[in-house]
Enzyme design. Structure first.
Site, mmCIF file in Angstrom:
data_model
loop_
_atom_site.group_PDB
_atom_site.id
_atom_site.type_symbol
_atom_site.label_atom_id
_atom_site.label_comp_id
_atom_site.label_asym_id
_atom_site.label_seq_id
_atom_site.Cartn_x
_atom_site.Cartn_y
_atom_site.Cartn_z
ATOM 1 N N ASP A 92 0.828 -1.206 0.000
ATOM 2 C CA ASP A 92 0.000 0.000 0.000
ATOM 3 C C ASP A 92 0.864 1.258 0.000
ATOM 4 O O ASP A 92 1.996 1.248 0.498
ATOM 5 C CB ASP A 92 -0.922 -0.032 1.241
ATOM 6 C CG ASP A 92 -2.107 0.890 1.100
ATOM 7 O OD1 ASP A 92 -2.345 1.408 -0.016
ATOM 8 O OD2 ASP A 92 -2.805 1.106 2.102
ATOM 9 N N HIS A 148 2.315 3.411 -8.959
ATOM 10 C CA HIS A 148 2.063 1.990 -9.235
ATOM 11 C C HIS A 148 3.223 1.395 -10.040
ATOM 12 O O HIS A 148 3.626 0.254 -9.825
ATOM 13 C CB HIS A 148 0.754 1.814 -10.008
ATOM 14 C CG HIS A 148 -0.459 2.214 -9.217
ATOM 15 N ND1 HIS A 148 -0.641 1.835 -7.912
ATOM 16 C CD2 HIS A 148 -1.548 2.960 -9.543
ATOM 17 C CE1 HIS A 148 -1.790 2.330 -7.462
ATOM 18 N NE2 HIS A 148 -2.347 3.026 -8.430
ATOM 19 N N LEU A 164 10.599 -20.384 -4.793
ATOM 20 C CA LEU A 164 9.551 -19.566 -4.166
ATOM 21 C C LEU A 164 8.255 -19.577 -4.978
ATOM 22 O O LEU A 164 8.292 -19.498 -6.211
ATOM 23 C CB LEU A 164 10.056 -18.122 -4.065
ATOM 24 C CG LEU A 164 9.054 -17.087 -3.563
ATOM 25 C CD1 LEU A 164 9.134 -16.957 -2.057
ATOM 26 C CD2 LEU A 164 9.306 -15.735 -4.193
HETATM 27 C C1 IPE Z 1 -5.487 -2.683 -0.105
HETATM 28 O O1 IPE Z 1 -5.147 -1.354 -0.282
HETATM 29 C C2 IPE Z 1 -5.466 -3.412 -1.412
HETATM 30 C C3 IPE Z 1 -4.162 -3.539 -2.039
HETATM 31 C C4 IPE Z 1 -3.008 -3.155 -1.570
HETATM 32 C C5 IPE Z 1 -4.194 -4.190 -3.325
HETATM 33 P P1 IPE Z 1 -6.239 -0.213 -0.435
HETATM 34 O O2 IPE Z 1 -5.502 1.065 -0.583
HETATM 35 O O3 IPE Z 1 -7.195 -0.560 -1.507
HETATM 36 O O4 IPE Z 1 -6.999 -0.295 0.958
HETATM 37 P P2 IPE Z 1 -7.915 0.764 1.707
HETATM 38 O O5 IPE Z 1 -8.928 1.236 0.724
HETATM 39 O O6 IPE Z 1 -7.019 1.889 2.131
HETATM 40 O O7 IPE Z 1 -8.481 0.026 2.855
HETATM 41 C C1 IPE Z 2 -1.618 0.276 -3.320
HETATM 42 O O1 IPE Z 2 -1.392 1.641 -3.357
HETATM 43 C C2 IPE Z 2 -1.903 -0.308 -4.682
HETATM 44 C C3 IPE Z 2 -3.298 -0.724 -4.878
HETATM 45 C C4 IPE Z 2 -4.233 -0.682 -3.991
HETATM 46 C C5 IPE Z 2 -3.629 -1.237 -6.181
HETATM 47 P P1 IPE Z 2 -2.591 2.686 -3.331
HETATM 48 O O2 IPE Z 2 -2.995 2.991 -4.745
HETATM 49 O O3 IPE Z 2 -3.682 2.230 -2.461
HETATM 50 O O4 IPE Z 2 -1.875 3.950 -2.707
HETATM 51 P P2 IPE Z 2 -2.469 4.960 -1.647
HETATM 52 O O5 IPE Z 2 -2.996 4.152 -0.506
HETATM 53 O O6 IPE Z 2 -3.560 5.714 -2.343
HETATM 54 O O7 IPE Z 2 -1.310 5.830 -1.277
HETATM 55 MG MG MG Z 3 -4.085 2.423 -0.506
#
Ligand code: IPE
Ligand code: IPE
Ligand code: MG
Length: 263
Positions: A37, A54, A148
């Site tokens: 995240d 990303h 792995l």
């Molecule tokens: C969780 O992250 C899903 C992934 C890392 C793929 P999100 O950014 O979607 O989660 P929330 O919305 O903050 O809970």
């Molecule tokens: C995690 O990073 C990737 C996915 C959930 C696909 P985020 O896109 O949630 O990044 P933040 O949480 O907005 O910083």
């Molecule tokens: Mg996120």
């Protein structure tokens, strides 16, 4: 100049090597699960579009996979796209759906070289055709690899998974292939998408959020949790190593009075 740099760097590198050796002498978690995240915030900090975060995050997948493999981790499950992430803007979703293809096409030879086996949990049917075929190609190509297991949680949601398991079991009871009295934890475990993997020992979530966001709710019942403020695109080998060191100092009791595994 070079000499100066060399002199400056040597103690650090030596220090990391010593830490790796010390970690390898203690029990390594069989299965590490990561909620990757913070990509969006990483990009925002740099005044870049979210998708740049990303893309940078994808590079970290390669780095951490190789490092986990080298440490002897058996399975690495990476939460890449949740069933809730469909709520995001279409452009961002489109970009995310291109990443498996980009990642797997460029990285497949290296995965083969390192004996890494690609797998996926989540609903593959609902993914765009090009994403689906990239994943299927990687799974097919690497299926005999023995190192792995790199398990992508893609269009994965724990609640959907559990609903599916419940329906399946109810159907089997109705068909008479299983009796209600025989339903136990093993029956449920064996119908989860993770059935063939060891239970996760360690969960890491980056970016400072302290929640599971619908990730492996059943499977993580006895995992050790590590929440770090580091954003996923900044999460490097040293961060992973520090997480394993932290894990090795935990006292896992599984409800009993004595630690099962101590660092
Ligand atoms: C969780 O992250 C899903 C992934 C890392 C793929 P999100 O950014 O979607 O989660 P929330 O919305 O903050 O809970
Ligand atoms: C995690 O990073 C990737 C996915 C959930 C696909 P985020 O896109 O949630 O990044 P933040 O949480 O907005 O910083
Ligand atoms: Mg996120």
């Amino acid at each position: 100049m070079l000499r100066k740099l060399f002199r400056k760097k040597t103690p650090d590198i030596q220090f990391i090597d010593d830490r790796i050796e010390s970690v390898k002498r203690k029990p390594i978690p069989n299965h590490v699960a990561i909620i990757m995240d913070g990509n969006g915030r990483w990009a925002k900090q740099r005044k870049m579009p979210r998708i740049a975060g990303h893309h940078e995050g994808m590079k970290k997948v390669r780095q951490i996979t190789n490092f986990a493999n080298a440490l002897g981790v058996k399975a690495l499950t990476l939460y890449a796209f949740s069933t809730e992430n469909w709520k995001r803007p279409k452009l961002e979703i489109d970009f995310l759906m291109n990443l498996p293809g980009e990642f797997l096409n460029t990285y497949l030879p290296e995965l083969m070289e390192r004996d890494i086996k690609v797998e996926m949990i989540g609903n593959i049917e609902a993914l765009p055709a090009h994403t689906r075929s990239a994943i299927i190609k990687a799974i097919e190509t690497t299926k005999n690899n023995k190192g792995l297991v790199l398990n992508f949680a893609m269009n994965y949601g724990s609640r959907v998974e559990l609903v599916h398991v419940m329906k399946e079991i109810v159907q089997e009871v109705e068909d008479g292939t299983i009796q209600k009295e025989d339903i136990d934890e093993n029956v449920i475990n064996s119908r989860l998408m993770t059935a063939h993997l060891p239970e996760p020992d360690l969960l890491i979530r980056t970016s400072g959020e302290v929640r599971l966001s619908n990730f492996m709710l059943w499977q993580l019942a006895y995992a050790e949790f590590i929440f770090t403020n580091v954003l996923w695109p900044d999460f490097n080998e040293e961060c992973f190593l520090a997480s394993i060191e932290d894990f090795q100092h935990r006292d896992r009791r599984f409800g009993s009075l004595e630690g099962d595994q101590k660092g």
